[in-house]
Enzyme design. Sequence first.
Site, short mmCIF file in Angstrom:
data_model
loop_
_atom_site.label_atom_id
_atom_site.label_comp_id
_atom_site.label_asym_id
_atom_site.label_seq_id
_atom_site.Cartn_x
_atom_site.Cartn_y
_atom_site.Cartn_z
N HIS A 232 0.81 -1.23 0.00
CA HIS A 232 0.00 0.00 0.00
C HIS A 232 0.83 1.27 0.00
O HIS A 232 0.29 2.36 -0.13
CB HIS A 232 -0.94 0.04 1.21
CG HIS A 232 -0.23 0.36 2.49
ND1 HIS A 232 0.47 -0.57 3.19
CD2 HIS A 232 -0.09 1.52 3.17
CE1 HIS A 232 1.00 -0.02 4.26
NE2 HIS A 232 0.68 1.26 4.27
C1 UD1 Z 1 -1.71 5.62 6.21
C2 UD1 Z 1 -0.38 5.97 6.83
C3 UD1 Z 1 0.58 4.79 6.67
C4 UD1 Z 1 -0.04 3.51 7.16
C5 UD1 Z 1 -1.36 3.28 6.46
C6 UD1 Z 1 -2.03 2.01 6.93
C7 UD1 Z 1 0.24 8.37 6.73
C8 UD1 Z 1 1.14 9.33 6.08
N1 UD1 Z 1 0.25 7.12 6.19
O1 UD1 Z 1 -1.50 5.51 4.81
O2 UD1 Z 1 1.75 5.05 7.41
O3 UD1 Z 1 0.84 2.42 6.90
O4 UD1 Z 1 -2.20 4.41 6.74
O5 UD1 Z 1 -3.21 1.79 6.31
O6 UD1 Z 1 -0.44 8.68 7.67
N2 UD1 Z 1 -8.90 5.48 2.14
C9 UD1 Z 1 -10.15 4.93 2.09
N3 UD1 Z 1 -10.72 4.55 3.27
C10 UD1 Z 1 -10.12 4.72 4.48
C11 UD1 Z 1 -8.85 5.31 4.50
C12 UD1 Z 1 -8.25 5.66 3.33
O7 UD1 Z 1 -10.73 4.76 1.03
O8 UD1 Z 1 -10.71 4.35 5.50
C13 UD1 Z 1 -8.26 5.89 0.88
C14 UD1 Z 1 -8.39 7.36 0.67
O9 UD1 Z 1 -8.96 7.61 -0.55
C15 UD1 Z 1 -6.97 7.89 0.68
C16 UD1 Z 1 -6.11 6.64 0.56
O10 UD1 Z 1 -6.89 5.53 0.91
O11 UD1 Z 1 -6.73 8.78 -0.35
C17 UD1 Z 1 -4.92 6.75 1.46
O12 UD1 Z 1 -5.31 7.00 2.82
P1 UD1 Z 1 -4.39 7.89 3.79
O13 UD1 Z 1 -4.93 7.91 5.16
O14 UD1 Z 1 -4.10 9.19 3.16
O15 UD1 Z 1 -3.03 7.11 3.81
P2 UD1 Z 1 -2.69 5.57 3.79
O16 UD1 Z 1 -2.15 5.23 2.45
O17 UD1 Z 1 -3.84 4.75 4.29
#
Ligand code: UD1
Length: 419
Positions: A232
């Site tokens: 991821h």
């Molecule tokens: C975040 C953490 C990462 C961790 C990961 C675990 C930061 C910088 N990164 O990354 O260290 O390993 O979480 O999962 O904080 N999204 C959804 N549903 C959700 C959450 C996210 O659809 O419940 C999608 C969103 O569209 C978003 C993307 O996933 O754009 C990324 O989510 P984000 O929280 O920005 O970072 P992660 O890649 O999950």
Amino acid sequence: MKIMMIVGARPNFMKAAPILAAIAAHNQKLTKTATGEKLVCTLVHTGQHYDARMSDAFFSDLQMPHPDVFLGAGSGSHAVQTAEIMRRFEEVVLRENPDVVVVVGDVNSTLACALVTAKIVLPGGQARPLIAHVEAGLRSFDRAMPEEINRVLTDHLCDLLFVTEESGLRNLEREGVPQERVFFVGNTMIDSLLKYKDQADASPALDRLGLRVPAEKGKPAQIKPYALLTLHRPANVDDPATFQEILAGLDELMSSHPVVFPAHPRTQKQIEQCGLQSYFAGDTKADGSASHVAPSAGILMTGPQGYLDFLCLMKNARLVVTDSGGIQEETTCLGVPCVTVRENTERPVTVECGTNLLAGVAQGGIRESIARQLEARPGQQAPYLWDGRAAERIVEILARPLTAKEGAPDKILPSAIVR
Ligand code: UD1
């Protein structure tokens, strides 16, 4: 004493849950002995992760109380997400005025809440709350990684730094963090692992995915050899060429083993956008129901798994291939060979223990590391203090009396703290 515990994203929940349980146990002990101070805990969820399978499922699996405050910050660019959490969290600190704010891990919620607390201006010039960081001192030395920025900045804002492994002590010393703020306590993520690893045996995940051959004609049920994959990290999945290079490195593995791939929402989006669906069987909307049984070879993609289901899949896997930080640690304690698809790790103890191999992101390195790890039979390893009692140590330190909450942050460190 008022403690404010922050969670926001999936990897925070299993690190925070044991601390909440240890606070409850501390208070229960007080009612029996009537000595010491009660710890009043407010649980704040920033809403960085909001999908039921990224958040709610973990609250039930880990028996966590419902958050007292939900900020609902949601997704966005790093700047937007961090700023949104900060804006909403400031109001909470001003309203609740806790004695200590506890942040865990390295996600945007961690930094955002530490930064708000470090700069908060309270009415009447009161001293700000202390800030405690759980999982302090880890360093990948890769500033292109958003989590590395979060780790470094959070550690330098904090008054109490709780360290999981020896490398963390060395890193903080080299960066000039005052020694009296630093405590080597062990790993609360491993507290959760040890608490739930037997319970995970009752998970239906293996049966749902067709990975268990039922008992027949006197033969006991058997688990098919399979690999577990998670990817991821933005550096691995956001660029289509890198993502495809990694998938190419998995070719031999997927022709010899079923590969179960619970895909993160970010990864699912990238697969669709880059048109990579042909690499995968399965349905990400499903959690791996009977109609999505793993083929004898190839990658079976499912949606994100709950804590107990994922733990079950991890402990029974022949091999784990991942770019996650926490999974490197969990496989070390489970004695499962792990191939990390990254150039570096902020958790070197997992490599020293021999369960984890850094493969890089080039297909040749990944293929070679997988071949080596398929031959490996590492035993279960428990790095120093990964014994299930880290949260207890943290709460014991937090419960020590605070000096008068006046003056500069250095003067408000708990008076009785000794390393
Ligand atoms: C975040 C953490 C990462 C961790 C990961 C675990 C930061 C910088 N990164 O990354 O260290 O390993 O979480 O999962 O904080 N999204 C959804 N549903 C959700 C959450 C996210 O659809 O419940 C999608 C969103 O569209 C978003 C993307 O996933 O754009 C990324 O989510 P984000 O929280 O920005 O970072 P992660 O890649 O999950």
